[in-house]
Design an enzyme around this catalytic site. Structure first.
Site, PDB file in Angstrom:
ATOM      1  N   HIS A 136       0.874  -1.174   0.000  1.00  0.00           N
ATOM      2  CA  HIS A 136       0.000   0.000   0.000  1.00  0.00           C
ATOM      3  C   HIS A 136       0.908   1.220   0.000  1.00  0.00           C
ATOM      4  CE1 HIS A 136      -2.760  -2.841   2.152  1.00  0.00           C
ATOM      5  NE2 HIS A 136      -3.678  -2.217   1.438  1.00  0.00           N
TER       6      HIS A 136
ATOM      7  N   ASP B  35       2.206   2.114   3.454  1.00  0.00           N
ATOM      8  CA  ASP B  35       3.177   1.330   4.222  1.00  0.00           C
ATOM      9  C   ASP B  35       4.569   1.401   3.596  1.00  0.00           C
ATOM     10  OD1 ASP B  35       0.929  -1.309   3.811  1.00  0.00           O
ATOM     11  OD2 ASP B  35       2.580  -1.059   2.417  1.00  0.00           O
TER      12      ASP B  35
ATOM     13  N   GLU C 107      -9.480 -13.256  -2.528  1.00  0.00           N
ATOM     14  CA  GLU C 107      -8.802 -13.595  -1.268  1.00  0.00           C
ATOM     15  C   GLU C 107      -9.613 -14.670  -0.546  1.00  0.00           C
ATOM     16  OE1 GLU C 107      -7.121 -10.453   1.030  1.00  0.00           O
ATOM     17  OE2 GLU C 107      -7.678 -11.390   2.925  1.00  0.00           O
TER      18      GLU C 107
ATOM     19  N   HIS D 133     -11.737 -13.633   2.442  1.00  0.00           N
ATOM     20  CA  HIS D 133     -12.875 -12.790   2.060  1.00  0.00           C
ATOM     21  C   HIS D 133     -14.005 -13.648   1.507  1.00  0.00           C
ATOM     22  CE1 HIS D 133     -10.091  -9.018   1.395  1.00  0.00           C
ATOM     23  NE2 HIS D 133     -10.027  -9.524   2.619  1.00  0.00           N
TER      24      HIS D 133
ATOM     25  N   ASP E  30      -5.149 -13.514  -3.272  1.00  0.00           N
ATOM     26  CA  ASP E  30      -4.569 -13.217  -1.966  1.00  0.00           C
ATOM     27  C   ASP E  30      -4.647 -14.499  -1.146  1.00  0.00           C
ATOM     28  OD1 ASP E  30      -3.687 -10.708  -2.429  1.00  0.00           O
ATOM     29  OD2 ASP E  30      -4.958  -9.701  -0.947  1.00  0.00           O
TER      30      ASP E  30
ATOM     31  N   ASP F 147     -11.893 -11.458   9.703  1.00  0.00           N
ATOM     32  CA  ASP F 147     -10.808 -11.617   8.749  1.00  0.00           C
ATOM     33  C   ASP F 147      -9.502 -11.861   9.505  1.00  0.00           C
ATOM     34  OD1 ASP F 147      -9.742 -11.584   6.225  1.00  0.00           O
ATOM     35  OD2 ASP F 147      -9.634  -9.409   6.072  1.00  0.00           O
TER      36      ASP F 147
ATOM     37  N   ASP G  82      -1.384 -12.381   1.746  1.00  0.00           N
ATOM     38  CA  ASP G  82      -2.027 -11.333   2.541  1.00  0.00           C
ATOM     39  C   ASP G  82      -2.388 -11.983   3.882  1.00  0.00           C
ATOM     40  OD1 ASP G  82      -3.290  -9.167   3.508  1.00  0.00           O
ATOM     41  OD2 ASP G  82      -4.764  -8.969   1.910  1.00  0.00           O
TER      42      ASP G  82
END
Ligand code: XUL
Ligand code: CO
Length: 437
Positions: free
Chosen positions: A102, A105, A269, A272, A297, A308, A340
């Site tokens: 990101h 980060d 993901e 998710h 992911d 999550d 992730d």
């Protein structure tokens, strides 16, 4: 800077399934050929900057437990530089070809928007140099549009046009950074694109804003010649109660409705998908059969917890089912398998980061070889083909040809009566799949 991982050898090596060395791969052998490609090319693993280098182990009940030396510099920019060094050392030792980040980060948010952009540019230049030196590549970049309080009511779907504008300006720089670093993809995860209550929300307007935002992103990518793949990452429930990008089917419908179909694929993901009440392979299949499975992911949730948890995958059967979908569509293409995933709060040693990634990579490697062999042997395909065989002949063939109707089929039924009972053989097939792992 000196090494951040002094106990770890220069390279984690493949030692095979009989090895007892926790710092060696038992199944992930990057150069092993599986079908037409080597394992490394099938799996295109990536390390997630946010969890692995910026994760703190903080939870709603307690403070940070991870005290990473690289996050201890005097200024936020010094910390960012130390983190970058640590990240490249880690990724290189692990032997993974990619990383993902990101914007916030990689580089800290500044006092002003311009300062944030400047921080990002400085860090991108340093990352580019390290990429060139090590050969490590960027799988995807993205923007953090969910941590800062300005995004409390969403970014693209925020009721305030000022916030919408801020989000577009931020994403402009995140896409530019991704292009500068040769990223193969750019990911849009909605973050807070959803709502808590309809008492204060115009859902139609918010969805239109989200579409407008995506169209602007497509235009900008064309303008600057970014040739990476755009991916949307579906997620239900978190952080808002009703997310507009709930699952693969919801996002695909959104792309169709707002004329965005040609420009996006999906980043699916595992955790998710399960939060949305689906299995991982379900959402992978929904994306894949629409030609939209772009990247993955790689993580897993805890079946006993409803949030999550982003854990490292440890179930090779789950991975085999996922790899069946990927292999059948001819591979993951420009995408990859991005971990992730984060350590549990009590796993605070730096070395735990290695154990976790090695475990995830071994688990996916087992899934890959199992799925490849299942396809080679045709065990599932053969069963499924037989299950639908009635559509290849007689009345089934007629139905497919479009020549039958409610009336004609009623006549046929009046003559033929009840169909025979045929078992779906679920348990037998489940056992076949586990026998390959
Ligand atoms: C959040 C999540 C994100 C995206 C990138 O659940 O998965 O980290 O992958 O923004
Ligand atoms: Co994700």
């Amino acid at each position: 800077m000196k090494t951040c991982f002094p106990d770890i050898p220069d390279k984690i090596l493949f030692e095979g399934p009989t090895s007892k060395n926790p710092l060696a791969f038992k199944y992930y052998n990057p150069s092993q050929i599986v079908g037409q490609k080597i394992m490394a090319e099938h799996l295109r693993f990536s390390v997630a900057y946010w969890h692995t280098f910026k994760g703190t182990g903080m939870d709603p009940f307690g403070a940070a437990t991870f005290r990473r030396p690289w996050n201890m510099g005097k200024t936020p920019m010094e910390q960012a530089e130390n983190t970058l060094q640590a990240a490249f050392e880690f990724v290189q030792k692990l032997g993974v070809p990619f990383y993902c980040f990101h914007d916030r980060d990689l580089a800290p948010e500044g006092e002003t928007f311009s300062e944030s952009c400047q921080n990002l540019e400085t860090m991108v230049a340093k990352a580019k140099k390290l990429q060139e030196e090590t050969g490590i590549k960027l799988l995807w970049g993205t923007a953090n549009l969910f941590s800062h309080p300005r995004y409390a009511h969403g970014a693209a779907t925020n009721p305030d046009a000022h916030v919408f504008a801020y989000a577009t300006a931020q994403v402009k720089h995140a896409i530019t950074a991704t292009r500068e670093l040769g990223g193969s993809n750019y990911v849009f995860w909605g973050g807070r694109e959803g709502y808590e209550t309809l008492l204060n929300t115009d859902m139609k307007r918010e969805q239109e804003q989200m579409a407008r935002f995506f169209h602007m992103a497509v235009d900008y990518a064309k303008q600057i010649g970014f040739d990476g793949q755009f991916l949307i990452e579906p997620k239900p429930k978190e952080p808002t109660k009703h997310q507009y990008d709930f699952d693969a089917a919801t996002v695909l419908d959104f792309l169709r409705a707002y004329d965005l179909w040609d420009y996006f694929k999906l980043n699916i993901e595992a955790n998710h998908a399960t939060l949305a009440g689906h299995s991982f392979e379900h959402d992978l299949t929904v994306a894949s059969l629409n030609g939209k499975l772009g990247s993955i992911d790689a993580n897993v949730g805890d079946p006993l917890l409803g949030w999550d948890t982003d854990q490292f995958p440890t179930d090779p059967v789950m991975c085999a089912k996922a790899m069946l979908v990927v292999l059948k569509q001819g591979g993951i293409g420009k995408g990859g398998f991005n971990f992730d995933a984060k350590l549990r709060r009590g796993s605070f040693d730096e070395n735990d980061l290695f154990y976790a990634h090695i475990s995830g990579m071994d688990t996916f490697a087992r899934g890959l070889t199992a799925a490849h062999q299942i396809i080679e042997d045709g065990v599932l395909d053969h069963f499924i083909e037989k299950r639908y065989a009635s559509y290849g002949e007689g009345i089934g063939k007629q139905i497919i040809s479009g020549r039958e109707s409610f009336d004609s089929l009623e006549k046929w039924i009046l003559k033929k009566g009840e169909p025979a009972f045929k078992s779906g053989r679920q348990e037998m097939l489940e056992n076949i799949v586990s026998s390959y792992v």
